[in-house]
Design an enzyme around this catalytic site. Structure first.
Site, PDB file in Angstrom:
ATOM      1  N   SER A  21       0.852  -1.089  -0.020  1.00 47.75           N
ATOM      2  CA  SER A  21      -0.050   0.121  -0.026  1.00 47.75           C
ATOM      3  C   SER A  21       0.891   1.082  -0.080  1.00 47.75           C
ATOM      4  CB  SER A  21      -1.048  -0.089   1.233  1.00 47.75           C
ATOM      5  OG  SER A  21      -1.767  -1.147   1.242  1.00 47.75           O
ATOM      6  N   TRP A  38      15.748 -16.466   4.254  1.00 47.76           N
ATOM      7  CA  TRP A  38      15.606 -17.884   4.711  1.00 47.76           C
ATOM      8  C   TRP A  38      16.678 -18.612   4.744  1.00 47.76           C
ATOM      9  CZ3 TRP A  38      11.533 -18.354   7.605  1.00 47.76           C
ATOM     10  CH2 TRP A  38      11.290 -19.970   8.183  1.00 47.76           C
ATOM     11  N   HIS A  76       2.660  -4.739   9.731  1.00 45.84           N
ATOM     12  CA  HIS A  76       1.631  -4.893   8.668  1.00 45.84           C
ATOM     13  C   HIS A  76       0.421  -5.757   9.475  1.00 45.84           C
ATOM     14  CE1 HIS A  76       3.702  -3.842   5.497  1.00 45.84           C
ATOM     15  NE2 HIS A  76       4.753  -4.774   5.413  1.00 45.84           N
ATOM     16  N   ARG A 125      -4.440   1.927   0.317  1.00 52.36           N
ATOM     17  CA  ARG A 125      -4.279   2.018  -0.964  1.00 52.36           C
ATOM     18  C   ARG A 125      -5.663   1.302  -1.579  1.00 52.36           C
ATOM     19  NH1 ARG A 125       0.476  -0.124  -4.824  1.00 52.36           N
ATOM     20  NH2 ARG A 125       0.284   1.392  -6.699  1.00 52.36           N
TER      21      ARG A 125
END
Ligand code: A3P
Length: 288
Positions: free
Chosen positions: A53, A86, A109, A133
């Site tokens: 966003s 990772w 988030h 957004r």
């Protein structure tokens, strides 16, 4: 050479399911549990968003407004163990952030219901900037991000991806749940809600609004500096030289790219769900 280039993933690590929401493996259960007691401080500044966003754009703007004042170390989210690598090489960020000196600048988030209580019901002077957004452009941005990000699963096809997105089968949970969850805080003075489309339309006045919320008076020179260094072009250049995960952040940077992706049928389905979910919320987005 980046760590992930030396250790390419044969396949992405499995997602983590927590309280009915799918998280990427770089958001481990341990960290999600730790959000219940993660402390928010008086002088924290937090940038909050559903993915794709404009989080990193807002981060750049806020960092530039604050002039590094809130950055004792690079801004990270307390729910993450790593941003790209990772397997993770370090301790989860919530541990590091607990020890990080104030003032802290963080991104998150987290959906409303799983966020640290200090954000969902603030009792400090924390400042939270929410960047939102329109869902169609978020869906498109996600599509490319999932393809480029090695620890995430590449969508089978655009059709499958847009369906999954609309069905809420997406990391960090359903877009509408996420946005409307935080929108409950719209009248709370700890919160500033900004829309990507408004930043695109009037960047100068958006930056002034953000600065005022942060109690920062900007000189003309400082304002010009923020506008220049956070422009799409300069971010594209600076992030291209950045670490692996940030390289994938800046893509097209426009409002309405969804028109290049959505079929008429997909668009109608999105519109229908948008109308249903947003009804009565007072929240609206521009789509072009
Ligand atoms: P697109 O993929 O549509 O281009 P996030 O930071 O939340 O992951 O959001 C990424 C989106 O913000 C991407 O959208 C990216 O291009 C856009 N973005 C990043 N910096 C920007 C800037 N300076 N101006 C406009 N858009 C920007």
């Amino acid at each position: 050479m980046e760590y992930w280039q030396q250790h390419p993933l044969s396949e992405p690590p499995p997602y983590v399911e927590y309280q009915g929401i799918m998280f990427p493996a770089i958001v481990p259960k341990e960290s999600l549990e730790a959000m219940k007691t993660f402390e928010i401080r008086d002088d924290d500044v937090v940038i909050l968003s559903s993915l794709k966003s404009g989080t990193n754009w807002m981060l750049e703007i806020v960092s530039n407004i604050l002039g590094g004042k809130n950055e004792s170390a690079s801004p990270v989210g307390p729910e993450f163990s790593e941003l790209e690598l990772w397997p993770p090489k370090k301790q989860p960020y919530y541990i590091e952030l607990r020890e990080r000196p104030s003032p802290r600048l963080m991104i998150t988030h987290m959906p409303f219901q799983l966020a640290p209580p200090g954000l969902a019901a603030p009792s400090t002077k924390v400042k939270v900037i929410v960047i939102m957004r329109n869902p169609k452009d978020v869906c498109v941005s996600f599509y490319y991000y999932l393809q480029k990000t090695l620890h995430l699963k590449t969508p089978e096809s655009w059709e499958q991806h847009s369906k999954d997105f609309l069905d809420g089968k997406i990391i960090f949970g359903d877009y509408f749940d996420h946005v409307l969850g935080w929108w409950q805080m719209k009248d709370d003075p700890h919160f500033l809600f900004m829309k990507y489309e408004d930043l695109k339309k009037d960047f100068r006045s958006s930056v002034k609004t953000i600065a005022a919320f942060l109690d920062k008076e900007l000189t003309d020179d400082h304002l010009t500096h923020v506008l220049t260094s956070c422009s799409f072009e300069s971010m594209r250049k600076s992030l291209a030289e950045s670490d692996a995960w940030r390289k994938n952040i800046v893509r097209k940077g426009i409002v309405g790219d969804w028109k290049n992706h959505f079929s008429a049928k997909e668009s109608t389905k999105f519109d229908q769900k948008y109308r249903e979910r947003m009804a009565g919320s007072g929240l609206e987005f521009e789509f072009e």
